[in-house]
Design a protein around this motif. Structure first.
Motif, mmCIF file in Angstrom:
data_model
loop_
_atom_site.group_PDB
_atom_site.id
_atom_site.type_symbol
_atom_site.label_atom_id
_atom_site.label_comp_id
_atom_site.label_asym_id
_atom_site.label_seq_id
_atom_site.Cartn_x
_atom_site.Cartn_y
_atom_site.Cartn_z
ATOM 1 N N VAL A 97 -26.739 -27.654 11.758
ATOM 2 C CA VAL A 97 -26.381 -27.678 13.169
ATOM 3 C C VAL A 97 -26.204 -29.121 13.613
ATOM 4 O O VAL A 97 -26.857 -30.029 13.113
ATOM 5 C CB VAL A 97 -27.430 -26.971 14.057
ATOM 6 C CG1 VAL A 97 -27.515 -25.489 13.714
ATOM 7 C CG2 VAL A 97 -28.776 -27.631 13.947
ATOM 8 N N CYS A 98 -25.283 -29.312 14.529
ATOM 9 C CA CYS A 98 -24.977 -30.638 15.045
ATOM 10 C C CYS A 98 -26.231 -31.259 15.664
ATOM 11 O O CYS A 98 -26.940 -30.594 16.428
ATOM 12 C CB CYS A 98 -23.865 -30.526 16.084
ATOM 13 S SG CYS A 98 -23.441 -32.090 16.878
ATOM 14 N N ALA A 99 -26.474 -32.534 15.347
ATOM 15 C CA ALA A 99 -27.653 -33.224 15.868
ATOM 16 C C ALA A 99 -27.573 -33.453 17.365
ATOM 17 O O ALA A 99 -28.578 -33.748 18.000
ATOM 18 C CB ALA A 99 -27.827 -34.560 15.143
ATOM 19 N N VAL A 100 -26.389 -33.307 17.945
ATOM 20 C CA VAL A 100 -26.227 -33.538 19.388
ATOM 21 C C VAL A 100 -26.197 -32.228 20.165
ATOM 22 O O VAL A 100 -26.941 -32.051 21.120
ATOM 23 C CB VAL A 100 -24.949 -34.359 19.670
ATOM 24 C CG1 VAL A 100 -24.644 -34.415 21.158
ATOM 25 C CG2 VAL A 100 -25.100 -35.758 19.099
ATOM 26 N N CYS A 101 -25.357 -31.290 19.766
ATOM 27 C CA CYS A 101 -25.133 -30.108 20.610
ATOM 28 C C CYS A 101 -25.543 -28.788 19.948
ATOM 29 O O CYS A 101 -25.439 -27.739 20.582
ATOM 30 C CB CYS A 101 -23.674 -30.034 21.028
ATOM 31 S SG CYS A 101 -22.564 -29.579 19.690
ATOM 32 N N SER A 102 -25.978 -28.818 18.708
ATOM 33 C CA SER A 102 -26.460 -27.640 17.977
ATOM 34 C C SER A 102 -25.367 -26.663 17.558
ATOM 35 O O SER A 102 -25.666 -25.552 17.135
ATOM 36 C CB SER A 102 -27.537 -26.886 18.771
ATOM 37 O OG SER A 102 -28.642 -27.722 18.987
ATOM 38 N N PHE A 148 -22.834 -33.606 12.249
ATOM 39 C CA PHE A 148 -22.247 -33.318 13.557
ATOM 40 C C PHE A 148 -21.108 -32.310 13.438
ATOM 41 O O PHE A 148 -20.507 -32.144 12.383
ATOM 42 C CB PHE A 148 -21.726 -34.613 14.197
ATOM 43 C CG PHE A 148 -22.777 -35.669 14.285
ATOM 44 C CD1 PHE A 148 -23.697 -35.662 15.315
ATOM 45 C CD2 PHE A 148 -22.883 -36.642 13.312
ATOM 46 C CE1 PHE A 148 -24.696 -36.609 15.387
ATOM 47 C CE2 PHE A 148 -23.878 -37.605 13.369
ATOM 48 C CZ PHE A 148 -24.784 -37.586 14.414
ATOM 49 N N CYS A 149 -20.799 -31.720 14.578
ATOM 50 C CA CYS A 149 -19.732 -30.723 14.632
ATOM 51 C C CYS A 149 -18.370 -31.360 14.840
ATOM 52 O O CYS A 149 -17.349 -30.737 14.572
ATOM 53 C CB CYS A 149 -20.003 -29.731 15.763
ATOM 54 S SG CYS A 149 -19.847 -30.463 17.408
ATOM 55 N N SER A 150 -18.361 -32.577 15.377
ATOM 56 C CA SER A 150 -17.093 -33.164 15.797
ATOM 57 C C SER A 150 -17.178 -34.689 15.801
ATOM 58 O O SER A 150 -18.267 -35.269 15.792
ATOM 59 C CB SER A 150 -16.744 -32.683 17.210
ATOM 60 O OG SER A 150 -17.716 -33.164 18.128
ATOM 61 N N LEU A 151 -16.015 -35.285 15.890
ATOM 62 C CA LEU A 151 -15.947 -36.739 16.019
ATOM 63 C C LEU A 151 -16.565 -37.178 17.337
ATOM 64 O O LEU A 151 -17.191 -38.234 17.429
ATOM 65 C CB LEU A 151 -14.482 -37.186 15.933
ATOM 66 C CG LEU A 151 -14.210 -38.665 15.731
ATOM 67 C CD1 LEU A 151 -14.891 -39.196 14.482
ATOM 68 C CD2 LEU A 151 -12.711 -38.911 15.663
ATOM 69 N N ARG A 152 -16.426 -36.338 18.361
ATOM 70 C CA ARG A 152 -16.996 -36.657 19.671
ATOM 71 C C ARG A 152 -18.521 -36.792 19.584
ATOM 72 O O ARG A 152 -19.096 -37.760 20.067
ATOM 73 C CB ARG A 152 -16.618 -35.561 20.675
ATOM 74 C CG ARG A 152 -17.163 -35.806 22.056
ATOM 75 C CD ARG A 152 -16.805 -34.676 22.987
ATOM 76 N NE ARG A 152 -17.312 -34.943 24.318
ATOM 77 C CZ ARG A 152 -17.397 -34.037 25.267
ATOM 78 N NH1 ARG A 152 -16.992 -32.808 25.058
ATOM 79 N NH2 ARG A 152 -17.875 -34.356 26.445
ATOM 80 N N CYS A 153 -19.182 -35.803 18.969
ATOM 81 C CA CYS A 153 -20.641 -35.850 18.856
ATOM 82 C C CYS A 153 -21.087 -36.978 17.926
ATOM 83 O O CYS A 153 -22.069 -37.661 18.196
ATOM 84 C CB CYS A 153 -21.186 -34.507 18.381
ATOM 85 S SG CYS A 153 -21.143 -33.227 19.653
ATOM 86 N N GLN A 154 -20.352 -37.183 16.841
ATOM 87 C CA GLN A 154 -20.678 -38.283 15.932
ATOM 88 C C GLN A 154 -20.595 -39.620 16.670
ATOM 89 O O GLN A 154 -21.472 -40.461 16.554
ATOM 90 C CB GLN A 154 -19.716 -38.283 14.746
ATOM 91 C CG GLN A 154 -19.994 -39.379 13.743
ATOM 92 C CD GLN A 154 -18.880 -39.492 12.713
ATOM 93 O OE1 GLN A 154 -17.702 -39.412 13.062
ATOM 94 N NE2 GLN A 154 -19.262 -39.664 11.467
HETATM 95 ZN ZN LIG Z 1 -21.791 -31.377 18.363
#
Ligand SMILES: [Zn+2]
Length: 127
Positions: free
Chosen positions: A9-14, A41-47
């Motif tokens: 799961v994404c470390a930012v938004c799950s 991460f799920c995306s470049l945005r969250c990364q």
């Molecule tokens: Zn994310």
């Protein structure tokens, strides 16, 4: 060799991860904590949000509990609007499957958006 457990799961938004990652570049390759610093991460945005936050804070994570509480609190209005639209006299047990899924979508989407926005605001630099 100990293989670190890496959640999917994404470390930012799950959300589910999609191949984006980050590790603390200040730790030498052989340092035992380097693998522990790895995040997915799920995306470049969250990364980018996480990376910018780590640059700003010198690698120290902010208090996630405070941010999570703020994100949960931000879900109250959209949740209330959704429930009101279905009818306040309808108990949760009376919701259809689609109505429950809609409720979950409203809360999860709001929570994830607020978590990403919170990380971006902490980093101060959109990318
Ligand atoms: Zn994310």
């Amino acid at each position: 060799m100990k293989v670190p457990v890496t959640p999917r799961v994404c470390a930012v938004c799950s959300r589910q991860t999609r191949g984006f990652g980050w590790f603390n570049p200040k730790l030498p390759r052989s340092h035992p904590k380097r693998a522990d610093s790895y995040r997915k991460f799920c995306s470049l945005r969250c990364q980018g949000a996480y990376s910018n936050l780590m640059k700003k804070t010198g690698g120290k994570m902010i208090d996630p509990t405070e941010m999570e509480i703020a994100a949960m609190t931000d879900c109250l209005d959209p949740l209330g609007d959704y429930v009101a639209a279905l009818g306040l006299d309808t108990p949760l047990a009376g919701y259809s499957r689609d109505q429950v899924l809609g409720l979950i979508e409203v809360v999860v989407t709001t929570y994830q958006d607020r978590m990403v926005a919170g990380h971006e605001a902490q980093a101060g630099v959109p990318f």
